[in-house]
Design an enzyme around this catalytic site. Structure first.
Site, mmCIF file in Angstrom:
data_model
loop_
_atom_site.group_PDB
_atom_site.id
_atom_site.type_symbol
_atom_site.label_atom_id
_atom_site.label_comp_id
_atom_site.label_asym_id
_atom_site.label_seq_id
_atom_site.Cartn_x
_atom_site.Cartn_y
_atom_site.Cartn_z
ATOM 1 N N ASP A 152 7.530 -49.312 44.941
ATOM 2 C CA ASP A 152 7.269 -47.903 45.252
ATOM 3 C C ASP A 152 6.373 -47.816 46.481
ATOM 4 O O ASP A 152 5.692 -48.767 46.846
ATOM 5 C CB ASP A 152 6.578 -47.244 44.028
ATOM 6 C CG ASP A 152 6.640 -45.730 44.096
ATOM 7 O OD1 ASP A 152 7.445 -45.189 44.873
ATOM 8 O OD2 ASP A 152 5.857 -45.087 43.378
HETATM 9 C C1 FPP Z 1 18.074 -53.927 50.308
HETATM 10 C C2 FPP Z 1 17.068 -53.848 49.251
HETATM 11 C C3 FPP Z 1 17.366 -54.406 47.933
HETATM 12 C C4 FPP Z 1 15.903 -53.234 49.536
HETATM 13 C C5 FPP Z 1 14.913 -53.069 48.530
HETATM 14 C C6 FPP Z 1 13.909 -52.065 48.832
HETATM 15 C C7 FPP Z 1 14.307 -50.655 48.725
HETATM 16 C C8 FPP Z 1 14.878 -50.061 49.921
HETATM 17 C C9 FPP Z 1 14.055 -49.951 47.631
HETATM 18 C C10 FPP Z 1 14.198 -48.498 47.490
HETATM 19 C C11 FPP Z 1 13.322 -48.104 46.371
HETATM 20 C C12 FPP Z 1 12.798 -46.735 46.452
HETATM 21 C C13 FPP Z 1 13.727 -45.615 46.615
HETATM 22 C C14 FPP Z 1 11.467 -46.611 46.320
HETATM 23 C C15 FPP Z 1 10.772 -45.336 46.289
HETATM 24 O O1 FPP Z 1 9.685 -45.230 47.196
HETATM 25 P P1 FPP Z 1 9.270 -43.747 47.570
HETATM 26 O O2 FPP Z 1 10.054 -43.333 48.786
HETATM 27 O O3 FPP Z 1 9.431 -42.861 46.373
HETATM 28 O O4 FPP Z 1 7.758 -43.872 47.954
HETATM 29 P P2 FPP Z 1 6.631 -42.729 47.849
HETATM 30 O O5 FPP Z 1 6.165 -42.763 46.427
HETATM 31 O O6 FPP Z 1 5.584 -43.193 48.827
HETATM 32 O O7 FPP Z 1 7.247 -41.419 48.252
#
Ligand code: FPP
Length: 310
Positions: A103
């Site tokens: 995250d």
């Molecule tokens: C190719 C591969 C397997 C990559 C792995 C990494 C990856 C891209 C994961 C996505 C996970 C995700 C949507 C996290 C949320 O962070 P957020 O945007 O909600 O963070 P915030 O809490 O700061 O808003």
């Protein structure tokens, strides 16, 4: 039997902002088809000793920390498939199954004044390193929550970027690890909502890794704990309806067999790591996490280093 897998062609994109220079080795994942034997003949399954038989009450975090200590130089002897650990590191104390919630992408990008795609790219690099480290230290199973059933609510551009990013990651890095390093691989989640191309990439690569015996990497993609439990309940109800199962014979073990994590022999994580400072499980492995220890790190995943585990 032969299958085709996609191999990546890497291109280098260099972008810069006023105070950052990014050297991006973005996988363009052009399709270069290659025919491969279903089971990699080079890999040696051998008589790897089961070093994970014993259980110790020492905290999983300490176990993982011990494993990731920079002085702890675990070496994998690929020839014999035997994990050699340093003298003072007891293999029976190692964590077996690590679950990870990554995250903090939005905040990482915002802090740097960059589009969120940069955070996703940076995070992919960190994830690759983490997979290599877990394998090096003898972790048996690593389950990573990359996309939840709720993540479809994100902006369409970001969702499209993420899904393409995941597919490229499976076609390139995961395929390399399967071929060269005996990695096992499964996707858990509702795959029916993914594109046909993504579904066929996943099933080809899962099939290709089927004979492997190394670390098992589970990618939780379009995954939700409530979805998983609901689906398991439906399957059990169907069996009862068809007279295959009696209601009084339903127990925890019967239920567990219907969960998506049934693809692996140790479905219950002993340690959950969540980066990004939030103190919750966000619908991840709700059943399986019953006895897991939780480690919450305030670090954003794109900044997460091996040293943060110690
Ligand atoms: C190719 C591969 C397997 C990559 C792995 C990494 C990856 C891209 C994961 C996505 C996970 C995700 C949507 C996290 C949320 O962070 P957020 O945007 O909600 O963070 P915030 O809490 O700061 O808003």
């Amino acid at each position: 039997m032969q299958i085709s897998v996609l191999l990546p062609i890497k291109s280098t994109i260099i972008s810069s902002s006023s105070d950052h220079h990014y050297h991006h080795h973005m996988s363009s994942e052009k399709t270069l088809f290659s025919s491969l034997k279903l089971c990699n003949p080079q890999k040696k399954i051998g008589n790897r000793p089961n070093i994970f038989e014993c259980f110790s009450p020492i905290s999983s975090k300490s176990r993982l920390a011990a494993a990731s200590d920079s002085t702890a130089k675990a070496e994998i002897d690929d020839e014999k498939s035997v994990i050699q650990l340093p003298g003072d590191l007891r293999p029976e104390l190692l964590t077996k199954h690590v679950a990870l919630i990554i995250d903090g992408h939005g905040r990482w990008a915002k802090n740097k004044g960059l589009p969120i795609e940069h955070a996703h790219y940076e995070s992919k690099q960190k994830l690759k390193q983490l997979i290599l480290n877990c394998r090096k230290f003898g972790i048996k199973i690593l389950t990573v929550y990359v996309f939840s059933t709720e993540n479809w609510n994100r902006p369409k551009d970001e969702v499209d970027f993420l899904l393409a990013h995941f597919e490229g990651f499976i076609q390139s890095f995961i395929t390399e690890q399967i071929m060269g390093q005996d990695l096992r691989f499964s996707v858990i989640g509702d795959k029916s909502k993914l594109s046909q191309s993504m579904q066929s990439t996943i099933s080809s690569v899962e099939e290709f890794a089927k004979c492997n015996r190394g670390m098992h990497f589970l990618m939780a993609l379009n995954y939700g704990g409530r979805y998983e439990i609901t689906e398991a309940s439906k399957k059990i109800a169907c069996k009862v309806e068809q007279g295959i199962l009696r209601a009084e014979d339903i127990n925890e073990s019967v239920f567990e067999q219907q969960l998506l994590t049934n693809v692996t022999e140790l479905p219950n994580p002993d340690l959950l790591i969540r980066t990004g400072g939030e103190l919750r499980v966000s619908n991840f492995l709700l059943w399986q996490m019953a006895y897991a220890e939780f480690y919450f790190s305030s670090k954003l995943f794109a900044d997460f280093e091996e040293a943060d585990l110690s």
